[in-house]
Design an enzyme around this catalytic site. Structure first.
Site, PDB file in Angstrom:
ATOM      1  N   ASN A   9      14.607  15.506 -60.387  1.00  0.00           N
ATOM      2  CA  ASN A   9      13.191  15.425 -60.029  1.00  0.00           C
ATOM      3  C   ASN A   9      13.118  15.024 -58.547  1.00  0.00           C
ATOM      4  O   ASN A   9      13.361  13.874 -58.213  1.00  0.00           O
ATOM      5  CB  ASN A   9      12.529  14.369 -60.936  1.00  0.00           C
ATOM      6  N   LYS A  11      10.602  14.749 -56.708  1.00  0.00           N
ATOM      7  CA  LYS A  11       9.358  14.028 -56.379  1.00  0.00           C
ATOM      8  C   LYS A  11       8.765  14.573 -55.063  1.00  0.00           C
ATOM      9  O   LYS A  11       8.973  15.746 -54.755  1.00  0.00           O
ATOM     10  CB  LYS A  11       9.618  12.515 -56.333  1.00  0.00           C
ATOM     11  N   HIS A  95       5.162  12.080 -66.512  1.00  0.00           N
ATOM     12  CA  HIS A  95       6.023  11.170 -65.748  1.00  0.00           C
ATOM     13  C   HIS A  95       5.296   9.853 -65.504  1.00  0.00           C
ATOM     14  O   HIS A  95       4.080   9.850 -65.286  1.00  0.00           O
ATOM     15  CB  HIS A  95       6.417  11.820 -64.413  1.00  0.00           C
ATOM     16  N   GLU A  97       5.014   8.038 -63.022  1.00  0.00           N
ATOM     17  CA  GLU A  97       4.237   7.968 -61.771  1.00  0.00           C
ATOM     18  C   GLU A  97       2.896   8.685 -61.932  1.00  0.00           C
ATOM     19  O   GLU A  97       1.889   8.275 -61.331  1.00  0.00           O
ATOM     20  CB  GLU A  97       5.073   8.550 -60.614  1.00  0.00           C
ATOM     21  N   GLU A 167      12.268   7.265 -70.070  1.00  0.00           N
ATOM     22  CA  GLU A 167      12.442   6.644 -68.759  1.00  0.00           C
ATOM     23  C   GLU A 167      11.742   5.287 -68.732  1.00  0.00           C
ATOM     24  O   GLU A 167      10.525   5.223 -68.485  1.00  0.00           O
ATOM     25  CB  GLU A 167      11.825   7.532 -67.673  1.00  0.00           C
ATOM     26  N   GLY A 173      13.512   4.152 -59.951  1.00  0.00           N
ATOM     27  CA  GLY A 173      13.492   3.916 -58.507  1.00  0.00           C
ATOM     28  C   GLY A 173      13.759   2.473 -58.117  1.00  0.00           C
ATOM     29  O   GLY A 173      13.563   2.090 -56.968  1.00  0.00           O
ATOM     30  N   SER A 213      17.096   5.314 -62.434  1.00  0.00           N
ATOM     31  CA  SER A 213      18.236   4.878 -61.619  1.00  0.00           C
ATOM     32  C   SER A 213      19.582   5.381 -62.136  1.00  0.00           C
ATOM     33  O   SER A 213      20.576   4.660 -62.104  1.00  0.00           O
ATOM     34  CB  SER A 213      18.252   3.351 -61.492  1.00  0.00           C
TER      35      SER A 213
HETATM   36  P1  PGA Z   1      15.122   7.491 -60.265  1.00  0.00           P
HETATM   37  O1  PGA Z   1      13.901   8.348 -60.827  1.00  0.00           O
HETATM   38  O2  PGA Z   1      16.391   8.181 -60.703  1.00  0.00           O
HETATM   39  O3  PGA Z   1      14.950   7.478 -58.785  1.00  0.00           O
HETATM   40  O4  PGA Z   1      15.012   6.132 -60.875  1.00  0.00           O
HETATM   41  C1  PGA Z   1      13.936   8.925 -62.100  1.00  0.00           C
HETATM   42  C2  PGA Z   1      12.631   9.602 -62.410  1.00  0.00           C
HETATM   43  O5  PGA Z   1      11.578   9.121 -61.979  1.00  0.00           O
HETATM   44  O6  PGA Z   1      12.600  10.642 -63.081  1.00  0.00           O
END
Ligand code: PGA
Length: 250
Positions: A9, A11, A95, A97, A167, A173, A213
């Site tokens: 992803n 982003k 997601h 976010e 997740e 993140g 992460s």
């Molecule tokens: P990250 O993000 O690996 O940077 O923690 C994962 C995601 O949001 O899908």
């Protein structure tokens, strides 16, 4: 044995030039995938060009979001058919976010999942609890609600087209990964829930990714858990060498 599915992803990272470079590097350094699957999800503005780069490779294309509407006066929105027309096969929906920053609720996510399926796009359906919810001991309750509401009116036949991505919000993140045991525990709970909601064979076939992460040095252990069938990778997919190392550990 279920195949492993690794998705990147991107982003809101990589303009057109950077997207083409990253996709090209990935294609050049791609390890043997075997039965496993690889999906990359660039920003909207790069989808068509990245599709050109990867079209003769085993890499599949996904988008990061989609409108529940077909077309019309929805300024700034992108429809399922638009995504299909630039080569998308997958779309990330729900997601964390989108849920937290853009206030997307379960009912909207469910509408988007149903729209994606009706247009022939395969959803990567994200769920996960916040730190507060985990510490409050309600992780299972939260992910159950997200699954039940998100999959409302979705048939068993269509479930087979969905990838579920667990997740934990506190791990996204932040550099804090769920331990393989913590992740496995929730994945097992989810598979049992899906067996109850649908059937044991349907739950058994479902791909459940872990995300939050995931890095080259923790991917192997996470992916070796019985109910973890892949990874949804954010930060670590933005450099082709670290993403390639994650793919290799699948
Ligand atoms: P990250 O993000 O690996 O940077 O923690 C994962 C995601 O949001 O899908």
């Amino acid at each position: 044995m279920r195949r492993k599915v690794i998705a990147g992803n991107w982003k809101m990272n990589n303009d057109l030039g950077a997207s083409i470079s990253l996709a090209s590097e990935l294609k050049t350094n791609l390890p043997e995938l075997g039965e496993n699957q690889l999906i990359i999800c660039p920003p909207f503005t790069s989808l068509e060009s990245v599709n050109e780069v990867i079209k003769d490779s085993p890499i599949a294309l996904g988008a990061q979001n989609m409108s529940k509407q077909d077309s019309g006066a929805y300024t700034g929105e992108v429809s399922a058919s638009m995504l299909k027309s630039v080569g998308c096969e997958y779309v990330i929906l729900g997601h964390s976010e989108r849920r937290t920053i853009f206030n997307e609720q379960d009912a909207l996510i469910n509408a988007k999942i149903r729209k994606a399926l009706s247009e022939g796009l395969k959803p990567i359906f994200c769920i996960g609890e916040t730190l507060e919810e985990r510490e409050g001991g309600i992780t299972n309750q939260v992910v159950k609600r997200q699954v039940v509401e998100g999959l409302k009116d979705i048939t068993e036949e269509n479930l087979a087209l969905i990838i579920l991505a667990y997740e934990p919000v506190w791990a996204i993140g932040t550099g804090k990964t769920a331990t393989p045991e913590q992740a496995q525990e929730v994945h097992k709970f989810l598979r049992e829930l899906l067996a109850e909601l649908y059937s044991a064979p349907a739950a058994d076939k479902l791909i459940i990714q872990y995300g939050g992460s995931v890095k080259p040095d923790n991917a192997g252990e996470l992916l070796s858990q019985a109910d973890i069938d892949g990874a949804l990778v954010g930060g670590a997919c933005l450099k082709s060498d670290s993403f390639v190392n994650i793919i290799k550990s699948a």
